[in-house]
Scaffold this motif. Structure first.
Motif, mmCIF file in Angstrom:
data_model
loop_
_atom_site.group_PDB
_atom_site.id
_atom_site.type_symbol
_atom_site.label_atom_id
_atom_site.label_comp_id
_atom_site.label_asym_id
_atom_site.label_seq_id
_atom_site.Cartn_x
_atom_site.Cartn_y
_atom_site.Cartn_z
ATOM 1 N N LEU A 184 -5.726 7.382 17.684
ATOM 2 C CA LEU A 184 -4.713 7.282 16.637
ATOM 3 C C LEU A 184 -3.702 8.413 16.730
ATOM 4 O O LEU A 184 -4.058 9.562 16.998
ATOM 5 C CB LEU A 184 -5.372 7.320 15.251
ATOM 6 C CG LEU A 184 -6.329 6.171 14.906
ATOM 7 C CD1 LEU A 184 -6.956 6.426 13.535
ATOM 8 C CD2 LEU A 184 -5.588 4.827 14.913
ATOM 9 N N LYS A 185 -2.450 8.063 16.494
ATOM 10 C CA LYS A 185 -1.421 9.099 16.391
ATOM 11 C C LYS A 185 -1.560 9.832 15.057
ATOM 12 O O LYS A 185 -1.408 11.042 14.983
ATOM 13 C CB LYS A 185 -0.030 8.466 16.487
ATOM 14 C CG LYS A 185 0.320 7.905 17.853
ATOM 15 C CD LYS A 185 1.741 7.348 17.848
ATOM 16 C CE LYS A 185 2.131 6.791 19.204
ATOM 17 N NZ LYS A 185 3.520 6.224 19.189
ATOM 18 N N TRP A 186 -1.844 9.064 14.008
ATOM 19 C CA TRP A 186 -2.033 9.650 12.679
ATOM 20 C C TRP A 186 -2.683 8.619 11.756
ATOM 21 O O TRP A 186 -2.707 7.431 12.060
ATOM 22 C CB TRP A 186 -0.699 10.121 12.074
ATOM 23 C CG TRP A 186 0.305 9.022 11.872
ATOM 24 C CD1 TRP A 186 1.255 8.607 12.762
ATOM 25 C CD2 TRP A 186 0.466 8.193 10.712
ATOM 26 N NE1 TRP A 186 1.982 7.565 12.234
ATOM 27 C CE2 TRP A 186 1.534 7.300 10.978
ATOM 28 C CE3 TRP A 186 -0.182 8.129 9.478
ATOM 29 C CZ2 TRP A 186 1.949 6.342 10.052
ATOM 30 C CZ3 TRP A 186 0.237 7.169 8.558
ATOM 31 C CH2 TRP A 186 1.292 6.290 8.849
ATOM 32 N N ALA A 187 -3.214 9.113 10.659
ATOM 33 C CA ALA A 187 -3.787 8.243 9.629
ATOM 34 C C ALA A 187 -3.608 8.921 8.281
ATOM 35 O O ALA A 187 -3.634 10.145 8.173
ATOM 36 C CB ALA A 187 -5.271 7.978 9.893
ATOM 37 N N SER A 188 -3.420 8.110 7.245
ATOM 38 C CA SER A 188 -3.263 8.636 5.893
ATOM 39 C C SER A 188 -3.979 7.705 4.923
ATOM 40 O O SER A 188 -3.801 6.485 4.986
ATOM 41 C CB SER A 188 -1.781 8.743 5.521
ATOM 42 O OG SER A 188 -1.625 9.279 4.218
ATOM 43 N N SER A 189 -4.776 8.266 4.039
ATOM 44 C CA SER A 189 -5.525 7.430 3.110
ATOM 45 C C SER A 189 -4.597 6.744 2.115
ATOM 46 O O SER A 189 -3.553 7.287 1.730
ATOM 47 C CB SER A 189 -6.571 8.267 2.363
ATOM 48 O OG SER A 189 -5.969 9.354 1.694
ATOM 49 N N VAL A 190 -4.970 5.536 1.712
ATOM 50 C CA VAL A 190 -4.184 4.748 0.763
ATOM 51 C C VAL A 190 -4.295 5.381 -0.619
ATOM 52 O O VAL A 190 -5.392 5.571 -1.148
ATOM 53 C CB VAL A 190 -4.686 3.285 0.726
ATOM 54 C CG1 VAL A 190 -3.954 2.499 -0.362
ATOM 55 C CG2 VAL A 190 -4.496 2.625 2.085
ATOM 56 N N LEU A 199 0.853 -1.179 0.000
ATOM 57 C CA LEU A 199 0.000 0.000 0.000
ATOM 58 C C LEU A 199 0.891 1.232 0.000
ATOM 59 O O LEU A 199 1.867 1.311 0.756
ATOM 60 C CB LEU A 199 -0.907 0.012 1.234
ATOM 61 C CG LEU A 199 -1.759 -1.239 1.460
ATOM 62 C CD1 LEU A 199 -2.579 -1.076 2.739
ATOM 63 C CD2 LEU A 199 -2.679 -1.493 0.269
ATOM 64 N N PHE A 200 0.557 2.198 -0.840
ATOM 65 C CA PHE A 200 1.346 3.421 -0.951
ATOM 66 C C PHE A 200 0.540 4.579 -0.388
ATOM 67 O O PHE A 200 -0.650 4.724 -0.665
ATOM 68 C CB PHE A 200 1.699 3.683 -2.415
ATOM 69 C CG PHE A 200 2.553 2.605 -3.037
ATOM 70 C CD1 PHE A 200 3.930 2.737 -3.087
ATOM 71 C CD2 PHE A 200 1.970 1.455 -3.542
ATOM 72 C CE1 PHE A 200 4.713 1.729 -3.649
ATOM 73 C CE2 PHE A 200 2.747 0.447 -4.097
ATOM 74 C CZ PHE A 200 4.122 0.582 -4.150
ATOM 75 N N TYR A 201 1.190 5.427 0.404
ATOM 76 C CA TYR A 201 0.497 6.549 1.029
ATOM 77 C C TYR A 201 1.461 7.720 1.198
ATOM 78 O O TYR A 201 2.683 7.559 1.114
ATOM 79 C CB TYR A 201 -0.085 6.148 2.392
ATOM 80 C CG TYR A 201 0.966 5.839 3.441
ATOM 81 C CD1 TYR A 201 1.403 6.815 4.334
ATOM 82 C CD2 TYR A 201 1.535 4.569 3.527
ATOM 83 C CE1 TYR A 201 2.379 6.536 5.285
ATOM 84 C CE2 TYR A 201 2.505 4.273 4.477
ATOM 85 C CZ TYR A 201 2.926 5.262 5.347
ATOM 86 O OH TYR A 201 3.904 4.983 6.273
ATOM 87 N N THR A 202 0.901 8.894 1.442
ATOM 88 C CA THR A 202 1.672 10.094 1.738
ATOM 89 C C THR A 202 1.149 10.679 3.043
ATOM 90 O O THR A 202 -0.070 10.853 3.197
ATOM 91 C CB THR A 202 1.533 11.138 0.612
ATOM 92 O OG1 THR A 202 2.010 10.578 -0.614
ATOM 93 C CG2 THR A 202 2.334 12.396 0.929
ATOM 94 N N ARG A 203 2.029 10.968 3.960
ATOM 95 C CA ARG A 203 1.608 11.552 5.226
ATOM 96 C C ARG A 203 1.261 13.024 5.026
ATOM 97 O O ARG A 203 2.138 13.859 4.794
ATOM 98 C CB ARG A 203 2.724 11.411 6.264
ATOM 99 C CG ARG A 203 3.006 9.997 6.734
ATOM 100 C CD ARG A 203 2.140 9.608 7.905
ATOM 101 N NE ARG A 203 2.529 10.286 9.124
ATOM 102 C CZ ARG A 203 3.467 9.846 9.974
ATOM 103 N NH1 ARG A 203 4.137 8.733 9.708
ATOM 104 N NH2 ARG A 203 3.734 10.503 11.066
#
Length: 209
Positions: free
Chosen positions: A191-197, A132-136
């Motif tokens: 959650l500390k953080w989340a980023s969509s796929v 899975l690829f994501y960008t913070r």
């Protein structure tokens, strides 16, 4: 300087780290014909096949024959995320020291990170071993645009997950949903953080460097 198709083909195999059969499969051309070219039994192939090979490498035929082949961009694999399985924080490698995967076509490598799925709670959409690829967008917190989407996230205990993130009942909490009934929803998670796929790549398509 213009090269023969045979010379350009050998350069492409070296620069991209691709086997002759892989190039033939991706381009949709005859492996046996390319084999003849690579063995020097034929110096060229028909124009249609030559264009298909160049296109498979994201180049025009002129670029292919003029040495426009570059090594592919790569993206770092940060670690693993759990799809049902408990997986410790996935930023497990020193910056730049982790394994790399070839950047998928159409995706810029800038600011993008990959993680590997572990577990089966996101079947049949995401399978174990998929990338899975994501960008913070942010290093802290959950941006509004991530809520309701499939996300890579880290909880307050340092576990990494891939789940559908929805707002929880209590302020500052979230419910993490799976895609099948075998894994129950995780309610009230901080959650500390989340980023969509941004992109899902099945394991059999990924080429690790």
């Amino acid at each position: 300087m213009s090269m023969t198709f045979s010379e350009a083909l050998k350069e492409a195999m070296s620069a991209r780290g691709m086997s002759l059969r892989k190039i033939a499969d991706v381009a949709g051309v005859s492996y046996e014909q390319l084999k003849k070219v690579s063995q020097g039994k034929s110096r060229s192939t028909n124009v249609d096949d030559a264009q298909k090979v160049a296109s498979a490498l994201d180049m025009t035929l002129d670029q292919f024959l003029n040495g426009g082949i570059e090594a592919p961009s790569t993206i770092a694999i940060a670690g693993k995320v759990g799809a049902g399985a408990q997986v410790p924080v996935f930023d497990a490698y020193a910056k730049g020291d982790g394994p790399q995967v070839e950047c998928p076509p159409g995706l810029s490598a800038h600011g993008v990170v990959a993680v590997e799925v572990e577990g089966d709670s996101m079947e049949p959409v995401f399978s174990a071993g998929d990338l899975l690829f994501y960008t913070r967008e942010t290093h802290d917190g959950v941006p509004l645009e991530a809520v309701g989407k499939r996300c890579v996230c880290e909880d307050a205990t340092g576990m990494g997950w891939v789940k559908v993130v929805r707002a929880g009942r209590e302020e500052g909490t979230f419910d993490l949903h799976s895609f099948n009934d075998n894994s129950p929803t995780m309610y009230g998670v901080r959650l500390k953080w989340a980023s969509s796929v941004r992109l899902h790549w099945p394991a059999d398509l990924a080429r690790r460097i």
